[in-house]
Design an enzyme around this catalytic site. Structure first.
Site, PDB file in Angstrom:
ATOM      1  N   THR A   1      49.267  35.666  37.156  1.00 62.38           N
ATOM      2  CA  THR A   1      49.085  36.898  37.922  1.00 62.38           C
ATOM      3  C   THR A   1      47.668  37.449  37.854  1.00 62.38           C
ATOM      4  O   THR A   1      47.301  38.293  38.665  1.00 62.38           O
ATOM      5  CB  THR A   1      50.049  37.988  37.437  1.00 62.38           C
ATOM      6  OG1 THR A   1      49.913  38.148  36.016  1.00 62.38           O
ATOM      7  CG2 THR A   1      51.490  37.626  37.758  1.00 62.38           C
ATOM      8  N   HIS A   2      46.866  37.035  36.900  1.00 65.10           N
ATOM      9  CA  HIS A   2      45.503  37.545  36.743  1.00 65.10           C
ATOM     10  C   HIS A   2      44.519  36.383  36.829  1.00 65.10           C
ATOM     11  O   HIS A   2      44.662  35.409  36.089  1.00 65.10           O
ATOM     12  CB  HIS A   2      45.322  38.248  35.392  1.00 65.10           C
ATOM     13  CG  HIS A   2      46.382  39.261  35.090  1.00 65.10           C
ATOM     14  ND1 HIS A   2      46.885  39.463  33.817  1.00 65.10           N
ATOM     15  CD2 HIS A   2      47.049  40.122  35.900  1.00 65.10           C
ATOM     16  CE1 HIS A   2      47.804  40.407  33.849  1.00 65.10           C
ATOM     17  NE2 HIS A   2      47.928  40.820  35.097  1.00 65.10           N
TER      18      HIS A   2
END
Length: 535
Positions: free
Chosen positions: A441-442
């Site tokens: 997600t990052h």
């Protein structure tokens, strides 16, 4: 069609069916945390600002309760973008006004001081480019504007209290997650979009401030090329969802804030391949585990992500409660027929937790035959962190009262009730990343900042090493990943980028501070009537 000023209002690309030209001072590509922060900082200076976003506006009442429905509406590729490598891992990005901010877990972390020190140690020029004291003050302003506060126990729900209980039993440092919310009622809908608008996402805060100060937001328009002339960026060329070509000409600067995936792809598509564009892709792959508790947990209720364990951050591990819709939780269950039906009836007793890993792997973002390709392979030590994280997470769950846990590892036990099996998983479990249930997600580093043009894409002032008036403001400029949720650090660095664009002192009062008392109830700016583009 032409908007001759590029000041004030909204343009919906779904309605743009013929050519549209907008002239302005600064065009910002992307409306997520970075783009919104840049726009909020620049608009009050008097510069004309146009923000171009590939996704559309979504109002809170439009968010669907179904996780899969929300992904189809607001996530890029329906949340199914995958890295290419030995372990196909999905990477998740929002595609809407506000970027991922309206559909993330609202988790807020400041840039860790140890990460900043490591950046400066590697490149001394960053000490002056990213002054720690200024970053801290900017972060203070951002947190005030976004209403960042620890999760209230009244809305935490059972799933978050269980993590606190497990961490306490193991003697691990933990805390309620600090989130950008206001009036949260614990509906458990953060990842689908809060239907009551209680998340203070950037579309409802920083971008609203920018609009109130005269910025124009152009939504549902995909930027395809950065336009240059005589070594200078002069605008962007895009295609609207309605089919029309959209040209935004910028007299002062072009700022890319499209993410660590889309920004390098846009640079490559524009023929701007100088430096390590797309290289050094870093991430926080996360692995998850479910546990079955004797008492109902109802993990779809309460703050979606309200508690975290930080005691092993020095090992590159940060544990978070996961909150998801019933449909996604059910899709993760095993079995078929009567066995699956039994599992679904038992859903209320299950909880899912995850651990974000500060991975050392470097991947690459490429443009292959017009398509985006992300190549990524977790290292041997990264996979060891997967196993370590699952062991600790399982021990926390069992200590919190779980009857059994499921590590979600292919080729390993699906039901573990003995901590010794978890120790076996860490020490002798699979060595292949493909065996683990993971997601990213990052993302960071694909147009990274630095003083050496051979090792970086932009300089310490956020400007492209080879193209004047072209700046990058998103997490692609981060020299490394940071081990924590990055939305606030992204905004903080973007504010500094905006000040460089405006040519003002880095230490000035921020626009976010100046607008801290602005409400989201401000009447929308005038929407200019478009006219036919003479081109």
């Amino acid at each position: 069609m032409t908007d001759p000023t590029g000041k004030g209002g909204r343009v919906d690309g779904r309605e743009v069916r013929s050519g549209l030209r907008i002239d302005t001072d600064v065009v910002v590509v992307g409306s997520g945390p970075a783009g919104a922060a840049v726009a909020a900082e620049l608009a009050p200076t008097g510069l004309g600002v146009v923000v171009v976003e590939a996704g559309r506006w979504w109002e809170p009442h439009e968010f669907r309760p179904s996780t899969f429905g929300a992904m189809a509406d607001t996530y890029r590729d329906m949340g199914a973008s995958m890295v290419v490598g030995p372990a196909p891992i999905p990477y998740v990005q929002g595609r809407m006004v506000g970027g991922s901010s309206p559909v993330n877990g609202a988790i807020c972390w400041r840039l860790p001081a140890d990460v900043h020190r490591s950046w400066v140690a590697d490149d001394r020029a960053l000490a002056d480019a990213l002054p720690w004291e200024v970053l801290e003050r900017v972060t203070d302003d951002l947190e005030r504007r976004l209403g960042v506060q620890p999760t209230d126990d009244a809305v935490a729900g059972a799933k978050n209290r269980l993590m606190a209980r497990g961490a306490e039993a193991l003697g691990l440092e933990h805390r309620p997650i600090r989130r950008n919310v206001d009036g949260c009622r614990g509906l458990g809908r953060c990842l689908q979009g809060c239907p009551e608008g209680h998340k203070r996402s950037v579309d409802r805060t920083l971008l609203a401030d920018a609009e109130a100060a005269g910025a124009t937001v152009v939504s549902s328009v995909e930027v395809e090329t950065v336009l240059t002339s005589r070594g200078r960026a002069v605008g962007v060329l895009s295609t609207a969802a309605g089919g029309g070509a959209v040209r935004v000409m910028a007299a002062h600067a072009v700022v890319l804030a499209a993410s660590a995936v889309q920004t390098p792809v846009l640079l490559l598509a524009s023929g701007l391949a100088q430096g390590p564009v797309g290289e050094h892709f870093q991430a926080h792959p996360g692995v998850s585990m479910s546990g079955r508790f004797p008492e109902p947990v109802r993990m779809w209720e309460g703050a979606s992500q309200g508690h975290e364990v930080t005691g092993l951050r020095h090992e590159g591990l940060k544990f978070e409660v996961l909150g998801m819709g019933v449909d996604l939780l059910a899709a993760r269950l095993g079995g078929v027929g009567a066995d699956l039906a039994h599992h679904i009836e038992d859903l209320a007793h299950h909880a899912d937790w995850g651990v974000a890993v500060r991975a050392e792997a470097h991947g690459r973002v490429q443009r292959v035959r017009g398509r985006t390709v992300v190549r990524y392979r977790p290292t041997r030590r990264d996979v060891a962190r997967f196993r370590r994280g699952l062991r600790v997470m399982g021990e926390m769950m069992l200590a919190a009262g779980a009857e059994v846990v499921d590590p979600g590892v292919r080729g390993f036990d699906r039901a573990v009730d003995d901590p010794r099996r978890l120790r076996h998983l860490e020490e002798r479990g699979p060595r292949s990343a493909a065996a683990f249930t993971a997601a990213i997600t990052h993302m960071f580093g694909t147009a990274r900042m630095g003083s050496d043009p051979a090792r970086s894409v932009v300089g310490p002032d956020f400007s492209h090493h080879n193209v004047a008036a072209l700046h990058v403001a998103d997490s692609s400029v981060f020299p490394t990943n940071i081990g924590v949720n990055p939305q606030i650090p992204i905004m903080a660095l973007a504010v500094l980028c905006a000040r460089r664009v405006a040519g003002v002192d880095l230490d000035q009062t921020t626009a976010t501070d100046a607008t801290a008392t602005t409400t989201t109830g401000v009447a929308p700016p005038h929407r200019p009537a478009p006219t036919e583009d003479p081109r």
